[in-house]
Design a protein around this motif. Structure first.
Motif, PDB file in Angstrom:
ATOM      1  N   VAL A  17      -4.687  39.712  87.519  1.00  0.00           N
ATOM      2  CA  VAL A  17      -3.557  40.528  87.440  1.00  0.00           C
ATOM      3  C   VAL A  17      -2.573  40.356  88.557  1.00  0.00           C
ATOM      4  N   PRO A  18      -3.154  40.551  89.827  1.00  0.00           N
ATOM      5  CA  PRO A  18      -2.017  40.369  90.738  1.00  0.00           C
ATOM      6  C   PRO A  18      -1.364  39.047  90.945  1.00  0.00           C
ATOM      7  N   MET A  19      -2.235  37.835  90.627  1.00  0.00           N
ATOM      8  CA  MET A  19      -1.563  36.701  90.663  1.00  0.00           C
ATOM      9  C   MET A  19      -0.719  36.414  89.607  1.00  0.00           C
ATOM     10  N   LEU A  20      -0.869  37.066  88.445  1.00  0.00           N
ATOM     11  CA  LEU A  20       0.465  37.257  87.400  1.00  0.00           C
ATOM     12  C   LEU A  20       1.549  37.962  87.888  1.00  0.00           C
ATOM     13  N   ALA A  21       1.260  39.043  88.617  1.00  0.00           N
ATOM     14  CA  ALA A  21       2.208  39.683  89.092  1.00  0.00           C
ATOM     15  C   ALA A  21       3.079  39.054  90.160  1.00  0.00           C
ATOM     16  N   VAL A  22       2.478  38.545  91.039  1.00  0.00           N
ATOM     17  CA  VAL A  22       3.285  37.807  92.042  1.00  0.00           C
ATOM     18  C   VAL A  22       4.142  36.761  91.472  1.00  0.00           C
ATOM     19  N   PHE A  23       3.460  35.904  90.282  1.00  0.00           N
ATOM     20  CA  PHE A  23       4.220  35.229  89.650  1.00  0.00           C
ATOM     21  C   PHE A  23       5.449  35.805  89.053  1.00  0.00           C
ATOM     22  N   ALA A  24       5.216  36.767  88.399  1.00  0.00           N
ATOM     23  CA  ALA A  24       6.487  37.453  87.603  1.00  0.00           C
ATOM     24  C   ALA A  24       7.670  37.810  88.676  1.00  0.00           C
ATOM     25  N   VAL A  25       7.205  38.034  89.953  1.00  0.00           N
ATOM     26  CA  VAL A  25       8.236  38.472  90.931  1.00  0.00           C
ATOM     27  C   VAL A  25       9.005  36.990  91.249  1.00  0.00           C
ATOM     28  N   LEU A  26       8.233  36.041  91.526  1.00  0.00           N
ATOM     29  CA  LEU A  26       8.594  34.816  91.646  1.00  0.00           C
ATOM     30  C   LEU A  26       9.750  34.096  90.621  1.00  0.00           C
ATOM     31  N   ALA A  27       9.372  34.638  89.514  1.00  0.00           N
ATOM     32  CA  ALA A  27      10.005  33.806  88.391  1.00  0.00           C
ATOM     33  C   ALA A  27      11.321  34.771  88.154  1.00  0.00           C
ATOM     34  N   GLY A  28      11.450  35.606  88.821  1.00  0.00           N
ATOM     35  CA  GLY A  28      12.760  36.563  88.565  1.00  0.00           C
ATOM     36  C   GLY A  28      12.514  37.592  87.287  1.00  0.00           C
ATOM     37  N   GLU A  29      11.345  37.925  86.941  1.00  0.00           N
ATOM     38  CA  GLU A  29      11.089  38.780  85.921  1.00  0.00           C
ATOM     39  C   GLU A  29      11.401  40.469  86.348  1.00  0.00           C
ATOM     40  N   VAL A  30      11.479  40.671  87.729  1.00  0.00           N
ATOM     41  CA  VAL A  30      11.632  41.985  88.052  1.00  0.00           C
ATOM     42  C   VAL A  30      12.909  42.626  87.284  1.00  0.00           C
ATOM     43  N   PRO A  31      14.094  41.870  87.458  1.00  0.00           N
ATOM     44  CA  PRO A  31      15.153  42.663  87.129  1.00  0.00           C
ATOM     45  C   PRO A  31      15.182  42.996  85.572  1.00  0.00           C
ATOM     46  N   ARG A  32      14.500  41.959  84.881  1.00  0.00           N
ATOM     47  CA  ARG A  32      14.393  42.177  83.417  1.00  0.00           C
ATOM     48  C   ARG A  32      13.259  42.994  82.873  1.00  0.00           C
ATOM     49  N   LEU A  33      12.497  43.405  83.923  1.00  0.00           N
ATOM     50  CA  LEU A  33      11.413  44.417  83.576  1.00  0.00           C
ATOM     51  C   LEU A  33      11.664  45.717  83.131  1.00  0.00           C
ATOM     52  N   ARG A  34      11.089  46.060  81.837  1.00  0.00           N
ATOM     53  CA  ARG A  34      11.628  47.402  81.419  1.00  0.00           C
ATOM     54  C   ARG A  34      10.395  47.847  80.454  1.00  0.00           C
ATOM     55  N   ALA A  35      10.579  49.158  80.084  1.00  0.00           N
ATOM     56  CA  ALA A  35       9.535  49.998  79.440  1.00  0.00           C
ATOM     57  C   ALA A  35       9.299  49.241  78.106  1.00  0.00           C
ATOM     58  N   PRO A  36       8.146  48.657  77.523  1.00  0.00           N
ATOM     59  CA  PRO A  36       7.909  48.097  76.261  1.00  0.00           C
ATOM     60  C   PRO A  36       8.507  48.955  75.176  1.00  0.00           C
ATOM     61  N   THR A  37       8.821  48.305  73.981  1.00  0.00           N
ATOM     62  CA  THR A  37       8.859  49.099  72.952  1.00  0.00           C
ATOM     63  C   THR A  37       7.548  49.598  72.377  1.00  0.00           C
ATOM     64  N   LEU A  38       7.411  50.355  71.218  1.00  0.00           N
ATOM     65  CA  LEU A  38       6.461  50.789  70.668  1.00  0.00           C
ATOM     66  C   LEU A  38       5.549  49.619  70.030  1.00  0.00           C
ATOM     67  N   THR A  39       6.459  48.618  69.407  1.00  0.00           N
ATOM     68  CA  THR A  39       5.738  47.498  68.913  1.00  0.00           C
ATOM     69  C   THR A  39       5.039  46.683  69.985  1.00  0.00           C
ATOM     70  N   GLU A  40       5.848  46.399  71.274  1.00  0.00           N
ATOM     71  CA  GLU A  40       5.445  45.661  72.319  1.00  0.00           C
ATOM     72  C   GLU A  40       4.133  46.163  72.766  1.00  0.00           C
ATOM     73  N   THR A  41       4.119  47.557  72.845  1.00  0.00           N
ATOM     74  CA  THR A  41       3.083  48.196  73.547  1.00  0.00           C
ATOM     75  C   THR A  41       1.868  47.975  72.730  1.00  0.00           C
ATOM     76  N   ALA A  42       2.126  47.945  71.344  1.00  0.00           N
ATOM     77  CA  ALA A  42       0.824  47.986  70.507  1.00  0.00           C
ATOM     78  C   ALA A  42       0.348  46.522  70.410  1.00  0.00           C
ATOM     79  N   VAL A  43       1.175  45.527  70.610  1.00  0.00           N
ATOM     80  CA  VAL A  43       0.888  44.083  70.739  1.00  0.00           C
ATOM     81  C   VAL A  43       0.056  43.821  72.189  1.00  0.00           C
ATOM     82  N   ILE A  44       0.695  44.504  73.291  1.00  0.00           N
ATOM     83  CA  ILE A  44      -0.116  44.381  74.501  1.00  0.00           C
ATOM     84  C   ILE A  44      -1.420  45.049  74.302  1.00  0.00           C
ATOM     85  N   ALA A  45      -1.647  46.214  73.862  1.00  0.00           N
ATOM     86  CA  ALA A  45      -2.689  46.685  73.663  1.00  0.00           C
ATOM     87  C   ALA A  45      -3.920  46.085  72.854  1.00  0.00           C
ATOM     88  N   PHE A  46      -3.232  45.511  71.921  1.00  0.00           N
ATOM     89  CA  PHE A  46      -4.150  44.579  70.962  1.00  0.00           C
ATOM     90  C   PHE A  46      -4.697  43.664  71.967  1.00  0.00           C
TER      91      PHE A  46
END
Length: 327
Positions: free
Chosen positions: A199-228
């Motif tokens: 988890v922290p490894m992927l979180a660090v990569f997310a920061v380095l890859a510039g995902e933070v500005p694009r990070l948002r709350a997942p939609t209901l569908t996205e939440t369901a898929v992540i939960a699955f």
């Protein structure tokens, strides 16, 4: 040969039908998850994977707490190996796949990473200090050929091929580290700890890859898929996969990886109401032949089962996020 033991064959000649069923179920769930992963196309990938492993790790830790297994001392060396395992097979695999898919068609990436069954059929016996089982190796080659037909062809760049090969190496390294850690720490503990460490490894990569500005709350569908992906694929499928490996061995279990593209193709075809390509159908039939070669054994020749082949020896299932053409 040293490092081997034979399991009694069943009346049908196969070592453990229940083990095959467990492995098949885990890979079918993994394959079914591939088309659904398309729902995460607009969500930052590394962040989604971090959330998935966080959920899966938490679920596996909860199972550990409920089981109340005998406490095992995890040494500093174990933690370092667990970290390397998470960095290679979980975080590294996903990062390499993301890079490969940006430069090379998914079909080519899938064909390269799909060589895992052959790798397992060779490497696992080597670790057990025995010769590869000829029948398992032959079936793995047939299954890999079938999966290549299912995925089809595509274009590739040097960078994409390098990234896809890196993903394959990450899978192999993950297998080697898991094989060393599992006998003493136990499969469930290794799986849970590696998920949490990823988890922290992927979180660090997310920061380095510039995902933070694009990070948002997942939609209901996205939440369901992540939960699955986190609760069903990572937690439930891991347990089924472990149970299967414990019964039939890591090298033979690897052959069932061929069910991933087959299931993904079937789910995609049903979802789009379109017939798959003739070559893909031929690939499905080829995978079926490979699996039959793997599991149909004479009762007098049971599958050699490495002593360390318990849950966790093989790379754990993870969504590949590859699309399967159904044209």
């Amino acid at each position: 040969m040293s490092g081997t033991a034979s399991l009694p064959a069943s009346a049908s000649g196969f070592t453990s039908p229940s083990g095959a069923a467990y492995c098949a179920a885990a890979m079918v769930v993994l394959g079914a998850s591939v088309p659904f992963s398309a729902a995460l196309a607009d969500f930052p990938t590394a962040s989604a994977q971090a959330a998935r492993y966080a959920l899966g790790g938490a679920a596996l830790l909860a199972v550990l707490a409920v089981k109340r297994d005998t406490p095992v001392r995890v040494s500093l060396g174990d933690w370092l190996l667990l970290a390397a395992m998470a960095a290679s097979g979980l975080a590294g695999f996903n990062i390499a796949m993301m890079s490969a898919l940006r430069h090379t068609d998914a079909a080519v990436v899938a064909a390269i990473v799909g060589c895992v069954p052959v790798g397992l059929a060779v490497i696992v016996p080597f670790l057990a200090r025995r010769m590869p089982d000829g029948q398992t190796l032959a079936s793995a080659v047939v299954v890999v050929a079938g999966t290549a037909l299912v995925h089809g062809s595509g274009t590739a760049t040097a960078g994409g091929l390098c990234a896809a090969s890196t993903a394959l190496v990450c899978d192999v390294l993950f297998t080697v580290l898991a094989a060393r850690l599992t006998p003493r720490l136990g499969a469930l503990r290794v799986a849970a700890y590696s998920c949490v460490l990823a988890v922290p490894m992927l979180a660090v990569f997310a920061v380095l890859a510039g995902e933070v500005p694009r990070l948002r709350a997942p939609t209901l569908t996205e939440t369901a898929v992540i939960a699955f992906l986190g609760l069903i694929l990572t937690a439930a499928s891991f347990i089924a996969w472990f149970a299967g490996i414990a019964r039939i061995g890591a090298d033979l279990a690897g052959v069932f990886v061929g069910l991933v593209p087959v299931t993904a193709l079937a789910v995609t075809a049903l979802g789009t109401a379109s017939a798959p390509r003739p070559t893909a159908v031929a690939g499905v039939l080829t995978v079926g032949v490979g699996l039959a070669v793997a599991v149909l054994r004479p009762a007098s020749a049971p599958h050699p089962h490495p002593t360390f082949a318990r849950p966790g020896v093989v790379a754990l299932p993870r969504p590949t996020l590859l699309s399967v053409a159904a044209a």
